[in-house]
Design an enzyme around this catalytic site. Structure first.
Site, mmCIF file in Angstrom:
data_model
loop_
_atom_site.group_PDB
_atom_site.id
_atom_site.type_symbol
_atom_site.label_atom_id
_atom_site.label_comp_id
_atom_site.label_asym_id
_atom_site.label_seq_id
_atom_site.Cartn_x
_atom_site.Cartn_y
_atom_site.Cartn_z
ATOM 1 N N HIS A 322 0.809 -1.209 0.000
ATOM 2 C CA HIS A 322 0.000 0.000 0.000
ATOM 3 C C HIS A 322 0.846 1.264 0.000
ATOM 4 O O HIS A 322 0.389 2.309 -0.474
ATOM 5 C CB HIS A 322 -0.941 0.007 1.208
ATOM 6 C CG HIS A 322 -2.133 -0.874 1.055
ATOM 7 N ND1 HIS A 322 -2.091 -2.235 1.284
ATOM 8 C CD2 HIS A 322 -3.411 -0.608 0.665
ATOM 9 C CE1 HIS A 322 -3.287 -2.756 1.057
ATOM 10 N NE2 HIS A 322 -4.104 -1.802 0.677
ATOM 11 N N GLY A 323 2.041 1.201 0.504
ATOM 12 C CA GLY A 323 2.856 2.411 0.511
ATOM 13 C C GLY A 323 4.173 2.210 1.224
ATOM 14 O O GLY A 323 4.306 1.351 2.100
#
Length: 467
Positions: A322-323
């Site tokens: 996700h990041g």
């Protein structure tokens, strides 16, 4: 190009008209491939070459596996390694360099790692996962390798799901490209209904909640406990309506072209365990992590300790997907822990035949605990820094009901509950009555006009565009 924009509606209208004017599958494939690259170029044309490179890598790997399966493992490793390398360079190089510098400083060393300034290509996590799953499925012989480069290019770049999913399997999508699509009023109506539902979720509900969330998370230190608690609950609703809204719009757009994408949400806020939550939230990602990461790590084969290790590692990597941030790592670790705890508890209950609390009370407690766990995770997911996240959690812990005084939290939870309780029926209504069909189309037009009037003046980008 945001789905909630006049630019997209014009783009869709032109492509839609040209598509249904084409008489052959080949021409339609060419049209949709060109349209998908134009759609991506609207964000940043420079990264079209990167997506093309990832597609070419997958195509060559598939053909190599078809020609000589004795060299399957080296081809598989080289292809997947290349796709992962592309993702690592563009998404994680800054993060790795920054943490290496911090580590050297903590050790008392003055060695400084240069920090690269790399622009993150939108949707890179999604189209690289498409390429990886395609090569892996060809290797497993779950799907025949594509002999037509354009067909594979369309699978990876198909514009409705290109930017934020759902993550589509080649075995599900490629066979649809080989069959000619036929225009049908019922199919079109379902597509429009899905799109309008997504538009309602995103433009009316999620973007309204963003007006509560964004100012508070931008100034956590300057906000009081009531504002922090309300903003956390508001984000709990915002991310659901934002991402579920995008998924509905993606499914609806694809349906208008005659294609079916997999369902990505199944009312996750009624889940009574973290395990059930991940069967309902971002279904295409959780099933991808299960099939291409958890199972290859060993899955539930072996001891309980190994199973828990595999679950935890899978969700640590899922958090990083996700990041590039420690907050996402902690979010993944939190969900990995929740999955392990639920699995261990289920094993203990089964082995010792522990009594339950009754169907109603037991479900209510399980629902409350699960959703509180999810809420805590969303705080880490949204907060800019770890200290910000801890400050918000302390505010929630010290005054969990502060925000209910003005009714804001109750209103937000009421909207979420209403969506889960009054869900659309899956039963198909008959469409033989021409008058009824016309009435549906008139209603759809009126709903579209109403939604456009209700949209906030300033529309926000979808949250998952950053991934």
């Amino acid at each position: 190009m945001n789905f909630v924009s006049l630019q997209f509606l014009l783009f869709f209208g032109v492509v839609y008209g040209l598509y249904w004017s084409c008489s052959t599958n080949r021409v339609r494939t060419i049209l949709l491939t060109i349209a998908s690259y134009l759609f991506y170029a609207a964000w940043d044309w420079r990264f079209c070459s990167l997506m093309l490179l990832v597609t070419l890598n997958a195509y060559c790997a598939g053909r190599a596996l078809q020609r000589d399966h004795t060299r399957a493992l080296p081809v598989l490793v080289a292809s997947i390694g290349s796709s992962v390398a592309v993702l690592a360079v563009f998404k994680y190089l800054d993060f790795l360099a920054l943490n290496a510098t911090s580590l050297f400083e903590a050790l008392g060393l003055k060695l400084s790692v240069p920090l690269p300034s790399i622009l993150l290509p939108v949707g890179i996590s999604f189209y690289t996962f498409h390429a990886i799953s395609y090569v892996a499925d060809v290797h497993r012989r779950k799907v025949a390798p594509s002999t037509n480069f354009l067909t594979l290019a369309l699978y990876i770049a198909f514009f409705p799901q290109l930017i934020a999913g759902p993550i589509v399997r080649a075995s599900s999508f490629l066979p649809q490209l080989y069959r000619k699509r036929h225009f049908g009023p019922t199919q079109q109506m379902h597509g429009v209904l899905l799109f309008l539902r997504g538009l309602l979720y995103k433009a009316v509900i999620a973007d309204t909640l963003a007006l509560i969330v964004d100012p508070v998370f931008a100034d956590v230190a300057g906000s009081n406990a009531s504002s922090l608690t309300t903003a956390a609950i508001a984000f709990y609703g915002q991310i659901y309506f934002d991402f579920a809204g995008y998924s509905c719009m993606a499914l609806g757009t694809a349906r208008c072209f005659g294609y079916r994408l997999p369902r990505n949400f199944d009312y996750p806020y009624q889940a009574t365990s973290v395990t059930e939550f991940w069967r309902r939230w971002h279904i295409s990602l959780s099933s991808w992590l299960r099939d291409y990461l958890y199972v290859p790590l060993g899955g539930n084969r072996g001891s309980h300790a190994r199973t828990h290790r595999n679950l935890f590692l899978t969700f640590i990597i899922g958090g990083l997907w996700h990041g590039a941030s420690w907050n996402f790592v902690l979010w993944g670790a939190l969900h990995g822990t929740g999955l392990c705890v639920h699995k261990a508890w289920s094993t203990v209950r089964s082995e010792f035949n522990l009594p339950g609390l009754g169907p109603i009370l037991g479900r209510a407690i399980a629902l409350a605990l699960t959703q509180l766990w999810v809420l805590v995770g969303w705080v880490f997911f949204r907060a800019e820094t770890l200290p910000d996240a801890m400050m918000i959690l302390r505010a929630i812990g010290n005054s969990p009901l502060e925000g209910t005084r003005d009714g804001t939290i109750l209103l937000i939870l009421g909207v979420i509950a209403a969506d889960h309780v009054f869900r659309p029926s899956r039963r198909r209504a008959p469409h033989s009555d021409r008058f009824a069909e016309k009435a549906v189309w008139v209603s759809l037009g009126a709903a579209a006009a109403l939604l456009i009037m209700l949209m906030p003046v300033a529309q926000k980008s979808f949250i998952y565009f950053q991934f």
